[in-house]
Design a protein around this motif. Structure first.
Motif, PDB file in Angstrom:
ATOM      1  N   UNK A  47       0.800  -1.180  -0.107  1.00  0.00           N
ATOM      2  CA  UNK A  47      -0.036  -0.023  -0.071  1.00  0.00           C
ATOM      3  C   UNK A  47       0.924   1.253  -0.037  1.00  0.00           C
ATOM      4  N   UNK A  48       2.169   1.114   0.410  1.00  0.00           N
ATOM      5  CA  UNK A  48       3.032   2.369   0.530  1.00  0.00           C
ATOM      6  C   UNK A  48       4.263   1.811  -0.043  1.00  0.00           C
ATOM      7  N   UNK A  49       4.826   2.581  -0.915  1.00  0.00           N
ATOM      8  CA  UNK A  49       6.254   2.121  -1.387  1.00  0.00           C
ATOM      9  C   UNK A  49       6.782   3.690  -2.062  1.00  0.00           C
ATOM     10  N   UNK A  50       7.494   4.237  -1.133  1.00  0.00           N
ATOM     11  CA  UNK A  50       8.081   5.577  -1.171  1.00  0.00           C
ATOM     12  C   UNK A  50       9.521   5.528  -1.858  1.00  0.00           C
ATOM     13  N   UNK A  51       9.580   4.690  -2.864  1.00  0.00           N
ATOM     14  CA  UNK A  51      10.944   4.670  -3.493  1.00  0.00           C
ATOM     15  C   UNK A  51      10.739   5.303  -5.076  1.00  0.00           C
ATOM     16  N   UNK A  52      11.219   6.525  -5.330  1.00  0.00           N
ATOM     17  CA  UNK A  52      10.969   7.462  -6.526  1.00  0.00           C
ATOM     18  C   UNK A  52      11.459   6.426  -7.592  1.00  0.00           C
ATOM     19  N   UNK A  53      12.593   6.017  -7.423  1.00  0.00           N
ATOM     20  CA  UNK A  53      13.131   5.204  -8.719  1.00  0.00           C
ATOM     21  C   UNK A  53      12.255   4.024  -9.138  1.00  0.00           C
ATOM     22  N   UNK A  54      11.499   3.373  -8.177  1.00  0.00           N
ATOM     23  CA  UNK A  54      10.647   2.299  -8.777  1.00  0.00           C
ATOM     24  C   UNK A  54       9.267   2.951  -9.276  1.00  0.00           C
ATOM     25  N   UNK A  55       8.919   4.015  -8.572  1.00  0.00           N
ATOM     26  CA  UNK A  55       7.756   4.703  -9.069  1.00  0.00           C
ATOM     27  C   UNK A  55       7.784   5.205 -10.720  1.00  0.00           C
ATOM     28  N   UNK A  56       9.381   5.398 -11.044  1.00  0.00           N
ATOM     29  CA  UNK A  56       9.401   5.977 -12.371  1.00  0.00           C
ATOM     30  C   UNK A  56       9.684   4.749 -13.055  1.00  0.00           C
ATOM     31  N   UNK A  57       9.642   3.708 -12.593  1.00  0.00           N
ATOM     32  CA  UNK A  57       9.908   2.294 -13.248  1.00  0.00           C
ATOM     33  C   UNK A  57       9.081   1.046 -12.906  1.00  0.00           C
ATOM     34  N   UNK A  58       7.657   1.274 -13.532  1.00  0.00           N
ATOM     35  CA  UNK A  58       6.894  -0.037 -12.908  1.00  0.00           C
ATOM     36  C   UNK A  58       7.221  -1.191 -13.573  1.00  0.00           C
ATOM     37  N   UNK A  59       8.073  -1.206 -14.669  1.00  0.00           N
ATOM     38  CA  UNK A  59       8.315  -2.400 -15.397  1.00  0.00           C
ATOM     39  C   UNK A  59       9.082  -3.178 -14.501  1.00  0.00           C
ATOM     40  N   UNK A  60       9.553  -2.607 -13.539  1.00  0.00           N
ATOM     41  CA  UNK A  60      10.738  -3.410 -12.388  1.00  0.00           C
ATOM     42  C   UNK A  60       9.809  -4.702 -11.866  1.00  0.00           C
TER      43      UNK A  60
END
Length: 388
Positions: free
Chosen positions: A93-106
């Motif tokens: 529900x919470x994921x405050x990692x900007x690099x992951x938000x920018x790369x949902x394909x991970x």
């Protein structure tokens, strides 16, 4: 006789076909091997002082350990990964990692091991294509890098993650090592210049504010491997250091480790402005800092609570430190503590700008998306006054 000729002809055609197919396979194999051998091999010295031979600018890599994939994203080489650790595919529900938000394909990549560097050599060997280099952070607390290299036959480059305050040189050295391996030396230099210039800007705006004119402040709810209450803080909270703030919990003998302070200490300090790290809202119970400020009779005696001078900031300790969030927090806290020194700063624009550079690949729309997602990812928005 005719039948014999037909059988002979058929056999010859079959043999020729098999021969051509076999030659084709051999040619493909040979081509594949020559392609691999075409890579220039270089030797880098990693954070453990090991000389590791790696292909220059490899096409396929993986990142093991907290923050390793963040650094790869900063270097704009995230398209070279062939697998991820388990944290990248978790639903939360919470994921405050900007690099992951920018790369949902991970989330769609195969998993090669558990998070925090607990790698699985067998899963790594099953990746297709195979990684040519493994980057690894926090190696002392995870799968041994020497053993990992022995088990997989893949060169492992160990990095010191560092931080923005006491170990910035380690952080910069990691950018340089990754940049050298990936052929991203220019981007590594851009990153170093960006951090130096941004931190210098924050300092330049605030360095000459007289001590007696400074507003006292405190930040609570700091995370450390999970959410904590209002008593959890950082004596050397980086945003406060960068803007030369008067942090009542400041202790020059401590580095970046979180500490717990007593209610008695907080009442004695009685800071004029309070900040709440939103990671605390994950608790959603009595251990949440916001709930404590709203209900605890001791905290209700604080002047900042009485005057409603309580504001929310982004968490940055999320799978180790997210530096973009540190910088956005710095500008926001600076704008509140020294409004005249930051009057030219629009926090939403600045946040989008920072994330655009670090994780957005220069795409302003992506940077704005990451910032907006970060701002609203918790039940209470970031950079707002807390309703007490």
């Amino acid at each position: 006789m005719q039948k014999s000729r037909i059988l002979t002809f058929t056999l010859l055609v079959t043999l020729v076909a098999v021969s051509v197919f076999a030659c084709g396979c051999m040619d493909n194999s040979s081509s594949s091997q020559s392609t691999q051998s075409d890579y220039e091999m270089i030797t880098v010295t990693d954070a453990l002082g090991r000389n590791v031979e790696v292909p220059k600018s490899p096409d396929h890599v993986i990142c093991s350990g907290s923050g390793a994939l963040r650094y790869l994203t900063y270097l704009q080489a995230q398209d070279r990964i062939v697998g991820v650790d388990s944290i990248e595919t978790r639903e939360s529900n919470y994921d405050a990692r900007p690099y992951a938000i920018a790369n949902p394909q991970f989330k769609d990549y195969p998993v090669f091991g558990e998070f925090r560097g607990n790698d699985d050599p067998e899963k790594i060997l099953m990746l297709d294509p195979q990684p040519q280099v493994i980057f690894k952070t926090y190696s002392a607390d995870a799968y041994d890098p020497v053993e990992l290299q022995r088990r997989t036959g893949i060169p492992v480059v160990v990095l010191n993650y560092g931080d923005m305050v006491n170990y910035r040189s380690d952080m910069y050295r990691s950018f340089e090592i990754m940049g050298e391996v990936l052929g991203k030396e220019e981007r590594a230099e851009e990153l170093i210049a960006f951090f130096d210039e941004t931190i210098a800007d924050l300092n330049e705006r605030t360095k000459d504010v007289p001590e007696e004119e400074k507003t006292t402040c405190y930040v609570g709810g700091i995370a450390r491997r999970g959410p904590h209450g209002f008593h959890s803080t950082e004596p050397t909270y980086p945003p406060f250091l960068f803007i030369n703030a008067k942090n009542v919990a400041y202790d020059p003998t401590r580095e970046l480790s979180s500490v717990e302070v007593s209610k008695e200490s907080l009442l004695g300090w009685d800071p004029e402005i309070l900040f709440v790290d939103l990671s605390t809202t994950q608790s959603e119970d009595k251990s949440c800092a916001v709930y404590q400020l709203q209900t605890d009779s001791a905290y209700r005696q604080l002047s900042a609570v009485k005057s409603s001078e309580v504001y929310t900031v982004l968490p940055y300790n999320w799978y180790t430190q997210n530096y973009g969030s540190v910088l956005v927090n710095s500008y926001y806290t600076g704008k509140l503590l020294y409004p005249d020194r930051f009057e030219d700063v629009d926090i939403d624009e600045k946040g989008a700008e920072i994330y655009t550079f670090l994780v957005g690949m220069g795409d302003e729309q992506m940077g704005a998306h990451v910032y907006d997602t970060m701002k609203h990812i918790f039940t209470t928005p970031a950079f707002t006054k807390v309703d007490l």
